[in-house]
Design a protein around this motif. Structure first.
Motif, mmCIF file in Angstrom:
data_model
loop_
_atom_site.group_PDB
_atom_site.id
_atom_site.type_symbol
_atom_site.label_atom_id
_atom_site.label_comp_id
_atom_site.label_asym_id
_atom_site.label_seq_id
_atom_site.Cartn_x
_atom_site.Cartn_y
_atom_site.Cartn_z
ATOM 1 N N ARG A 213 0.840 -1.216 0.000
ATOM 2 C CA ARG A 213 0.000 0.000 0.000
ATOM 3 C C ARG A 213 0.865 1.251 0.000
ATOM 4 N N LEU A 214 2.024 1.175 0.652
ATOM 5 C CA LEU A 214 2.903 2.338 0.737
ATOM 6 C C LEU A 214 3.629 2.597 -0.587
ATOM 7 N N LEU A 215 4.205 1.541 -1.188
ATOM 8 C CA LEU A 215 5.046 1.715 -2.363
ATOM 9 C C LEU A 215 4.352 1.404 -3.673
ATOM 10 N N GLY A 216 3.272 0.623 -3.604
ATOM 11 C CA GLY A 216 2.673 0.087 -4.820
ATOM 12 C C GLY A 216 3.222 -1.306 -5.085
ATOM 13 N N VAL B 180 9.948 -4.897 -6.999
ATOM 14 C CA VAL B 180 11.296 -4.515 -7.435
ATOM 15 C C VAL B 180 12.238 -4.452 -6.237
ATOM 16 N N LEU B 181 11.797 -3.835 -5.141
ATOM 17 C CA LEU B 181 12.631 -3.733 -3.944
ATOM 18 C C LEU B 181 12.957 -5.116 -3.389
ATOM 19 N N GLU B 182 11.965 -5.994 -3.307
ATOM 20 C CA GLU B 182 12.195 -7.353 -2.802
ATOM 21 C C GLU B 182 13.155 -8.122 -3.700
ATOM 22 N N THR B 183 12.987 -7.964 -5.000
ATOM 23 C CA THR B 183 13.845 -8.685 -5.940
ATOM 24 C C THR B 183 15.294 -8.245 -5.809
ATOM 25 N N ILE B 184 15.532 -6.952 -5.680
ATOM 26 C CA ILE B 184 16.896 -6.453 -5.491
ATOM 27 C C ILE B 184 17.465 -6.945 -4.164
ATOM 28 N N ALA B 185 16.619 -7.010 -3.136
ATOM 29 C CA ALA B 185 17.068 -7.480 -1.823
ATOM 30 C C ALA B 185 17.444 -8.953 -1.836
ATOM 31 N N HIS B 186 16.877 -9.708 -2.764
ATOM 32 C CA HIS B 186 17.193 -11.135 -2.843
ATOM 33 C C HIS B 186 18.559 -11.385 -3.446
ATOM 34 N N GLY B 187 19.139 -10.379 -4.070
ATOM 35 C CA GLY B 187 20.469 -10.523 -4.661
ATOM 36 C C GLY B 187 20.728 -9.399 -5.632
ATOM 37 N N ASP B 188 21.933 -8.811 -5.590
ATOM 38 C CA ASP B 188 22.277 -7.723 -6.503
ATOM 39 C C ASP B 188 21.950 -8.118 -7.938
ATOM 40 N N CYS B 189 21.442 -7.171 -8.706
ATOM 41 C CA CYS B 189 21.071 -7.493 -10.090
ATOM 42 C C CYS B 189 21.155 -6.254 -10.959
ATOM 43 N N THR B 190 21.275 -6.470 -12.249
ATOM 44 C CA THR B 190 21.251 -5.380 -13.209
ATOM 45 C C THR B 190 19.803 -5.031 -13.536
ATOM 46 N N THR B 191 19.620 -3.925 -14.251
ATOM 47 C CA THR B 191 18.272 -3.539 -14.659
ATOM 48 C C THR B 191 17.660 -4.601 -15.567
ATOM 49 N N GLY B 192 18.470 -5.153 -16.474
ATOM 50 C CA GLY B 192 17.970 -6.198 -17.363
ATOM 51 C C GLY B 192 17.558 -7.443 -16.611
ATOM 52 N N GLU B 193 18.383 -7.863 -15.617
ATOM 53 C CA GLU B 193 18.026 -9.030 -14.810
ATOM 54 C C GLU B 193 16.771 -8.768 -14.004
#
Length: 332
Positions: free
Chosen positions: A255-258, A264-277
């Motif tokens: 509700r706060l972020l959409g 996107v935030l959770e996915t980045i937190a699961h492991g560093d990634c590029t924009t394409g990944e």
């Protein structure tokens, strides 16, 4: 600094993706994860669960595998099966020359570290000392990895299946170039970012690509280039692996972020990634991934750094705290 692996045509024919995760590599790399402070939520629950369960003999392993820098090669012997039983058997058979060489290297590369006296017996090839290291490895595996092993194996198997499809559809060039954001493949050399300059000439031996659950940030290999060549590389993770089920989507955070920005935030937190990944993992357009990552960076939840042609996204302490439900003032 870079790792450069030099191929011949014969090496490409002999290169393969390991059929299973390797228990000895997971033992060693999980020790890294346990001791390092990292901006990822993937291992948080596991670390909380097993910190009090690690046997006292784990200190033997952390001596041989310091949190940073050189780790002795003999802790991760190559076996065809990759099982803990096969790895322990290979460890017990370690040649005296290998023990002496690796322990000399450990002392040389960690000059400020106080090394315990039992390492002298190990360097002489004393079978009781070698057996003690094997027992410590087995005890750690049983206490800290075995309860999660089916889930770890399942995720490594998924990665192997994905890589095998890439190999079948597009060949080794596609496999090598997507192993890591820093990977650069131009026959006959595969080059990746690495903590030190390191060259491996395969000379017809081929290469084993070993997907690893606890490997993170950059691929890793053995220090001695004369040992059977292996490149251990990180996989993508199911964020709920330590729970045995998928994590909830945190309705309040959504509700706060959409929804998309939360994912996107959770996915980045699961492991560093590029924009394409990031776009591939979420099945969204690259422009959307870039826009959402930019918004998170501007909010201080994500850090972005250019690496060659790619931009690597990493979650910040603030982003980790938000995902874990901590108040910003309590973020360590």
């Amino acid at each position: 600094m870079a790792l450069r692996i030099h191929f011949t045509g014969e090496d490409l024919a002999r290169t393969r993706i390991a059929s299973e995760c390797d228990a000895m590599w997971e033992v060693m790399l999980s020790l890294y994860r346990l001791r390092r402070r990292e901006r990822t939520v993937v291992f948080t629950r596991w670390k909380q669960d097993i910190l009090a369960k690690a046997p006292a003999t784990t200190r033997m392993l952390t001596t041989l595998a310091p949190a940073h820098g050189y780790t002795v090669d003999f802790l991760t012997p190559r076996t065809e099966e990759g099982t803990m039983a096969a790895g322990l058997e290979a460890l017990r058979r370690t040649a005296r020359e290998r023990l002496r060489t690796d322990l000399s290297e450990l002392s040389l590369r960690h000059p400020g570290m106080q090394l315990p006296g039992w390492l002298d017996s190990l360097a002489r090839g004393d079978q009781e000392a070698v057996g003690a290291v094997a027992l410590a490895s087995e005890a750690y595996f049983r206490a800290c990895l075995l309860p999660y092993w089916p889930r770890i194996q399942a995720q490594v198997a998924q990665e192997r299946a994905r890589r095998t499809r890439v190999l079948s559809d597009d060949g080794w060039e596609a496999v090598f170039s997507t192993l890591h954001p820093s990977a650069r493949w131009s026959f006959p050399t595969l080059e990746l970012s690495y903590p030190a300059d390191h060259d491996i000439h395969l000379n017809g031996r081929g290469l084993v690509l070993q997907p690893s659950f606890f490997c993170r940030q950059t691929p890793i290999t053995l220090c001695d280039p004369e040992l059977p060549p292996v490149l251990v590389y990180p996989i993508e993770h199911d964020p709920g692996w330590a729970y045995g089920e998928a994590l909830d989507r945190r309705p309040a955070l959504t509700r706060l972020l959409g929804l998309t920005r939360t994912q996107v935030l959770e996915t980045i937190a699961h492991g560093d990634c590029t924009t394409g990944e990031l776009a591939r993992r979420l099945g969204i357009p690259g422009s959307t991934a870039s826009r959402q990552a930019t918004a998170l960076r501007e909010a201080g939840l994500v850090h972005s750094q250019r690496l060659g042609q790619a931009v690597i996204h990493t979650v910040t302490d603030l982003g980790t705290g938000l995902l874990e439900g901590r108040r910003p003032g309590l973020i360590a």
